[in-house]
Structures are given as C-alpha cells and as structure tokens.
Scaffold this active site. Structure first.
Site, short mmCIF file in Angstrom:
data_model
loop_
_atom_site.label_atom_id
_atom_site.label_comp_id
_atom_site.label_asym_id
_atom_site.label_seq_id
_atom_site.Cartn_x
_atom_site.Cartn_y
_atom_site.Cartn_z
N SER A 296 -19.06 10.19 -0.84
CA SER A 296 -20.15 9.62 -0.05
C SER A 296 -19.90 9.90 1.43
CB SER A 296 -20.25 8.11 -0.28
OG SER A 296 -20.62 7.83 -1.61
N SER B 225 -4.65 2.05 17.74
CA SER B 225 -5.75 2.83 17.18
C SER B 225 -6.82 3.10 18.23
CB SER B 225 -6.35 2.05 16.01
OG SER B 225 -7.60 2.57 15.64
N LYS C 77 -6.01 -4.70 16.43
CA LYS C 77 -5.28 -3.76 17.27
C LYS C 77 -5.43 -4.14 18.75
CE LYS C 77 -3.54 -1.30 14.02
NZ LYS C 77 -2.10 -1.44 13.71
N TYR D 45 -10.46 -5.19 11.81
CA TYR D 45 -9.31 -4.29 11.94
C TYR D 45 -9.13 -3.86 13.38
CZ TYR D 45 -6.72 0.05 12.15
OH TYR D 45 -5.84 1.03 12.53
N ASN E 31 0.84 -1.20 0.00
CA ASN E 31 0.00 0.00 0.00
C ASN E 31 0.88 1.25 0.00
OD1 ASN E 31 -2.50 1.32 -0.06
ND2 ASN E 31 -2.50 1.62 2.15
N PHE F 92 -5.82 8.68 16.76
CA PHE F 92 -7.16 9.03 16.35
C PHE F 92 -7.13 9.12 14.81
CE2 PHE F 92 -7.57 8.77 20.71
CZ PHE F 92 -8.92 8.72 21.02
N LYS G 159 -5.21 -1.68 7.08
CA LYS G 159 -5.80 -0.69 7.98
C LYS G 159 -7.19 -0.19 7.62
CE LYS G 159 -3.80 3.23 5.57
NZ LYS G 159 -3.21 4.55 5.63
#
Length: 335
Positions: A216, A125, A154, A150, A36, A178, A85
């Site tokens: 969206s 996270s 974490k 996900y 990625n 955050f 992620k």
C-alpha cells in the site's frame, strides 16, 4: 578501549552500530528486551566481527533493573536506541509510546547522574521538524508541533536531555535520522520487523518475495512531482558510522556545547514511487502495489541538509539508494 552501552543493540540500527563499534575497537555491552528483535542477532554480530558483545535482557521500564545494571557495570558512553518507533502505532497507542520512550530515558539519565557518566548519544528523528517550511531541512529549522505521539516522544526526549546537560554536567549528541534502509553487506543483519512491517522497505521486500500480497502506497495526492511522499533514505551502515563519529567527538571532548544536534541523512529526497522503481530495477522484480488513502501522522516531504554533520563530525553518507535497496533485497532473500 572504552566500554560502550548500546540500548536496543539487537534492533535494526542498533545491531549495525554495534558491528561498527566493535570493528572500531570498542568493547560493547547491549541491553535489549527483544520486544522488536531476535536473540539470533547476537550470533550474527559475532559472526561478522569475530567478537561477541556482552548482552543483558533488561526491560528498561523496570527502574530497579536499570539501577542494578549501572551498579554492576563500568560504562564510558551510552548510545540509546531502545524505543518504540512506528508512527501509525503511536497514534493508536500513545500511552505505550510515552511510557516506553520517555520513562526509560529518564531512568537512564538518572543513573548517569548518580554514577557521574557524561557521554550520551540519543537516537532522535527528523520527525521533530514536522512539515518543515524550507527544504532541505537544517538543524536551525523550528521544531513544529509533533504530527504523532512517536514524534512527540523524540521532541520531549531531546528537551529532557538538553535540560539534563545543563543541570547534571552531561555531554550529549542527538542524531536526527532521516529514513534508514538497507542491510549489512554480509546479509547477516538487517531490518527484520516482528509482525507487519511499519516501514516502507521491509514491506517492499516482503511483497516482492511473496510474504505480503501487495504494497500500500499511502497517498497519491501529495503536492510532489508524482503525488507520493518524499523522504531522505539513508543506508543503515552510513547511519551507524555517524554514531561512531559522534561518540569519538564526545570521548575526545571536541563537542562545542553540552548538547548538540546533527541531521543524519543523504541530502537527497526520493518519492515512494521513485523508491519502488529503483527497487524493481535492482531486484529485477515487478512489485504489486496500489495507492491508498494518506496515513495519519505522515508529512509531504522531508530531506536533510547534512552540512553540519559533514563539517563537525567529519562524516558523510557514501552509499546510494540503489546500493541500500540491493542490500535490503539480498538480506530478504537470505531470510
């Protein structure tokens, strides 16, 4: 100076952290399998800092390659970003997320134990809190059942590290991010997701520039002031600097327990519509958006209480959401 391994160091947060590390005098070695990210980021890091980090294209799911790397390299600390992620994708492909986010963590911790390495920073996270009972969220908030695979990776990751700290003489800090946004002020590195963006801001900038037809907005019926979800958006450079503060805490043995956790945010929540309005203002661009159904795995609101990080790490977010959005827009225009 200390030699620091940064896994996922060519990704969005990783690359900004590498820049801050090198600017602070650290020697950096990056592992990134480019799943990625792009190799050009390496050139851009060098262009910003005047120094090229060592780089290895290793898939951390290969135990043998991880073992070989640690046999060959002297490392003083590890900052572990490498992970899948996207919340939505994790709901659709949970096994991919468990393999990529948990197996790789275990392989690295096994090598740390074998080679008696101690300093480890984990990219965690705020998703570990789920929909918190109280806002702002402190580190003492209960860990809720995860809303997505996900988020679960974490939570499990933190548990694995905590237990390794107790058993294997490891010193670790988990930074609970955050929502990181923005780009380096040079506009040479920023958030460049491969394929369709899963995060709000790249989708905003790509819509504004015409790559995407419309944005969206997932859910207009949340119990918030304008019906859209609230998040704590932190400039990625501020977030990168939190990693330097955490690393120095470990290297100087200033940590108070083997495993510590810190929230990393601004302490201020912004709704999706507020973000859109702020972006339209800084970019002088009208955004084409529509409100659609809520997205599975999303929560209503999350923003941080950052007092612990402010006091213990001596770190504080400094940049505003407008500065972050302006830097993201500058980065998009450079593309």
């Amino acid at each position: 100076m200390s030699r620091i391994l940064v896994t996922g160091g060519l990704g969005f947060i990783g690359s900004h952290t590498v820049v801050e590390l090198q600017s602070s005098g650290y020697n950096v070695v990056i592992i990134d399998n480019l799943s990625n990210s792009k190799i050009e980021v390496l050139d851009n890091i060098e262009s910003i800092t005047g120094k090229r980090p060592d780089y290895y294209n290793i898939d951390l799911k290969s135990k043998e390659k991880v073992q070989h790397f640690f046999q060959q390299q002297k490392i003083d600390g590890i900052i572990h970003f490498a992970a899948s992620k996207a919340v939505g994708e994790s709901v659709e492909q949970p096994l991919k997320y468990y393999e990529n986010n948990i197996t790789t963590l275990v392989y690295i911790l096994q090598e740390m134990k074998k080679h008696q390495l101690t300093n480890f920073i984990f990219s965690s996270s705020c998703t570990v809190y789920g929909q918190a009972d109280e806002l702002p969220i402190t580190e003492k908030a209960p860990i809720k059942p995860a809303e997505s695979p996900y988020g679960n990776t974490k939570q499990i990751g933190e548990e694995i590290i905590k237990e390794s700290c107790i058993a294997d003489n490891l010193a670790a800090i988990a930074l609970r991010y955050f929502n990181p946004i923005g780009a380096h002020n040079s506009a040479k590195i920023g958030e460049l997701p491969l394929g369709v963006p899963q995060n709000l801001i790249p989708y905003v900038t790509q819509t504004a520039v015409g790559i995407r037809k419309e944005l969206s907005v997932f859910g207009g019926d949340y119990p918030t002031q304008d019906g859209t979800a609230i998040r704590d958006y932190i400039h990625v450079v501020d977030l990168a600097k939190a990693h330097i503060a955490a690393l120095e805490r470990l290297l100087k043995n200033n940590n108070k327990t083997e495993f510590e956790v810190f929230n990393v945010g601004t302490g201020k929540g912004s709704s999706v519509l507020e973000v859109i309005q702020a972006f339209e203002k800084v970019s002088n661009t009208k955004l084409n958006y529509k409100i659609v159904e809520r997205r599975e795995g999303d929560i209503t609101a999350a923003y941080a209480d950052t007092n612990l990080a402010n006091e213990e790490l001596g770190w504080k977010a400094e940049k505003t959401i407008e500065e972050a959005l302006a830097s993201a827009w500058k980065w998009q225009m450079e593309q």
